[in-house]
Enzyme design. Sequence first.
Site, PDB file in Angstrom:
ATOM      1  CB  THR A  51     -44.704  -0.116  89.396  1.00  0.00           C
ATOM      2  OG1 THR A  51     -44.144  -1.249  90.209  1.00  0.00           O
ATOM      3  CG2 THR A  51     -45.014  -1.106  88.668  1.00  0.00           C
ATOM      4  CB  VAL A  99     -41.248 -12.145  92.638  1.00  0.00           C
ATOM      5  CG1 VAL A  99     -41.889 -12.250  91.480  1.00  0.00           C
ATOM      6  CG2 VAL A  99     -39.459 -12.985  91.827  1.00  0.00           C
ATOM      7  N   GLY A 100     -41.818  -8.503  92.885  1.00  0.00           N
ATOM      8  CA  GLY A 100     -43.702  -8.244  93.677  1.00  0.00           C
ATOM      9  C   GLY A 100     -44.936  -8.528  92.514  1.00  0.00           C
ATOM     10  CG  ASP A 101     -48.020  -5.658  91.644  1.00  0.00           C
ATOM     11  OD1 ASP A 101     -46.470  -5.342  92.516  1.00  0.00           O
ATOM     12  OD2 ASP A 101     -48.838  -4.978  90.294  1.00  0.00           O
ATOM     13  CB  THR A 155     -48.515   1.501  89.939  1.00  0.00           C
ATOM     14  OG1 THR A 155     -47.534   1.544  91.045  1.00  0.00           O
ATOM     15  CG2 THR A 155     -49.329   2.264  90.619  1.00  0.00           C
ATOM     16  N   GLY A 156     -48.058  -0.119  93.472  1.00  0.00           N
ATOM     17  CA  GLY A 156     -48.483  -0.119  94.900  1.00  0.00           C
ATOM     18  C   GLY A 156     -47.635  -1.302  95.389  1.00  0.00           C
ATOM     19  N   GLY A 168     -46.469  -4.420  96.218  1.00  0.00           N
ATOM     20  CA  GLY A 168     -46.844  -5.782  95.530  1.00  0.00           C
ATOM     21  C   GLY A 168     -46.918  -6.858  96.196  1.00  0.00           C
TER      22      GLY A 168
END
Lengths: 136, 168
Positions: free
Chosen positions: A1, A30-32, A52-53, A55
């Site tokens: 990200t 879908v992530g964050d 980032t990381g 999600g």
Amino acid sequence: TVGAVALDQAGNLAVATSTGGIEGQAKGRVGDSPVLGGGTYASNDSCAVSCTGDGEVILRGALAHEVCALVKYQGLPLAEACQAALRLHDDKLKGDKGFIALDPQGRVAIEFNTNVMRRAYRVGEAAPYIAIYQDE
Amino acid sequence: MTLYAIAIHGGALTMKPGELSEEEAAFQRVGLGKALHAGWLILNRGGTALDAVEAAVRSLEDNPHFNAGRGSSLTRQGEAEMDAAIMDGRTLQAGAVTGVRYVQHPIGLARAVLERSPHAFLAGDGALEFALACGLPLAAPSYFQTDKTRQQWLALAQQESNQLAGHD
């Protein structure tokens, strides 16, 4: 990200985040990053944050908005707000997390719990800072 | 003195220090510097924070050493499915897209959602059709793949195939 937060000369904040997700992710996952308040949030009355990381962990904690809320309602300095969000529900929200944040006073906060966080910032005409490893 | 500032992060596939070669780290430092400068230059010239963050992220999306745009991770099916979001702190206007394929700059599409649609979030085919309607640049699936992402995807596929070996 990847992501960016900025403060312009008119005193306005903005954030942008973009991602390719995680290797081998399920189709439709879908992530964050694209979720407003999850991995991305900006408001002139508090700060701009990009995450980032892991999600799913960041998304469940609504961590970008958490940082803004801690600044706005609890009056925490930006770096402390990021550290608090990093530790939020530590038992239930375990995982890799990283934040870049910027407030209307031009204060930059970069907080993360990983060994590698590729990051950079520049305030006004000062020299740019660029780093990859935790101890840089 | 007028105040302005920018900060960026540039995530990539390799998260562990031991797996990151010096050569790759050097490419990434150059990429971070380039993206930072793209956004900083806009701010330095009196441009908006919104333009600055978009420019910085576009630069990282163009760079195959970072996990966004070109160089994105691949799904289980071997495709790049990308997400992006942008938000204006002055107006609280926002644009976001998810599950986007073929769009060269997902952050540009998110910006188009913010400025040219009544919505805040578009997904999948709807986002792609909006990109087409806006005339945004598209690219073939191979554009988004790199040797590294292809190799990692093949390793994952092989691992999955081995796990299935005992089943009919």
